[in-house]
Write a protein that holds these residues in place. Sequence first.
Motif, PDB file in Angstrom:
ATOM      1  N   ARG A  38      -6.870 -29.524  20.738  1.00  0.00           N
ATOM      2  CA  ARG A  38      -6.460 -29.803  19.361  1.00  0.00           C
ATOM      3  C   ARG A  38      -7.669 -29.867  18.427  1.00  0.00           C
ATOM      4  NH1 ARG A  38      -2.132 -31.618  17.010  1.00  0.00           N
ATOM      5  NH2 ARG A  38      -1.124 -32.222  18.952  1.00  0.00           N
ATOM      6  N   THR A  42      -7.843 -27.353  15.357  1.00  0.00           N
ATOM      7  CA  THR A  42      -7.430 -27.959  14.085  1.00  0.00           C
ATOM      8  C   THR A  42      -7.862 -27.156  12.858  1.00  0.00           C
ATOM      9  OG1 THR A  42      -7.177 -30.167  14.976  1.00  0.00           O
ATOM     10  CG2 THR A  42      -7.629 -30.016  12.629  1.00  0.00           C
ATOM     11  N   ALA A  46      -5.076 -25.745  10.267  1.00  0.00           N
ATOM     12  CA  ALA A  46      -5.103 -26.252   8.890  1.00  0.00           C
ATOM     13  C   ALA A  46      -5.221 -25.128   7.867  1.00  0.00           C
ATOM     14  CB  ALA A  46      -6.250 -27.238   8.726  1.00  0.00           C
TER      15      ALA A  46
END
Length: 192
Positions: A38, A42, A46
């Motif tokens: 993760r 990320t 995003a």
Amino acid sequence: MEIYLVRHTRVATAAGICYGRSNVPVAATYPEDEAVVRARLTPVLAAGPIIAYASPLSRCRQLAEALVPEQLVFDDRLMEYDFGRWELQPWNDLPATELDPWMADFVQVSAPGGETFQALQDRATEFLTEALAAADPNATIVIVSHSAVIRSLVCHCLGLPLSRAFRLDIDYGSITKIRYRHGQFNVAYTNG
């Protein structure tokens, strides 16, 4: 367009077991392993928009649902190598009369009741071709799958013979980044 191939995290099987397409559980270290994946993914998630696909096997499903639950599609073509009768058997216990021919030409020879590596690549590249054709060119594709599928796709993208696929290390929880521009692939990195 960017494509991120994510291998599932470590599994709870003994070393030396042929588990291919079998639905084996993730290791007890899953929470830590998932947090590492993760953290690396990320910035990608995003940046959006994301189109996400995964193998339906539980070790991929669990990670994919944790990373991208809303935009996720499962596809059987992303499942791991089918080793047929060898599934969940120790590699060292497989009969030499079956294992030796496979080792000599795993691209075209299948395990008893299983599939060839060529068949795996054919289904994986069919999936990738369809996913690219359907994707918004501004989207990023995230695929959570297995080491053999990822190796076969990297070979496809680089024009490498499948016989060299297992020279590529694809670690548990690793990310492979591929760029697709003007009909050409570029592998930015593996084991990210």
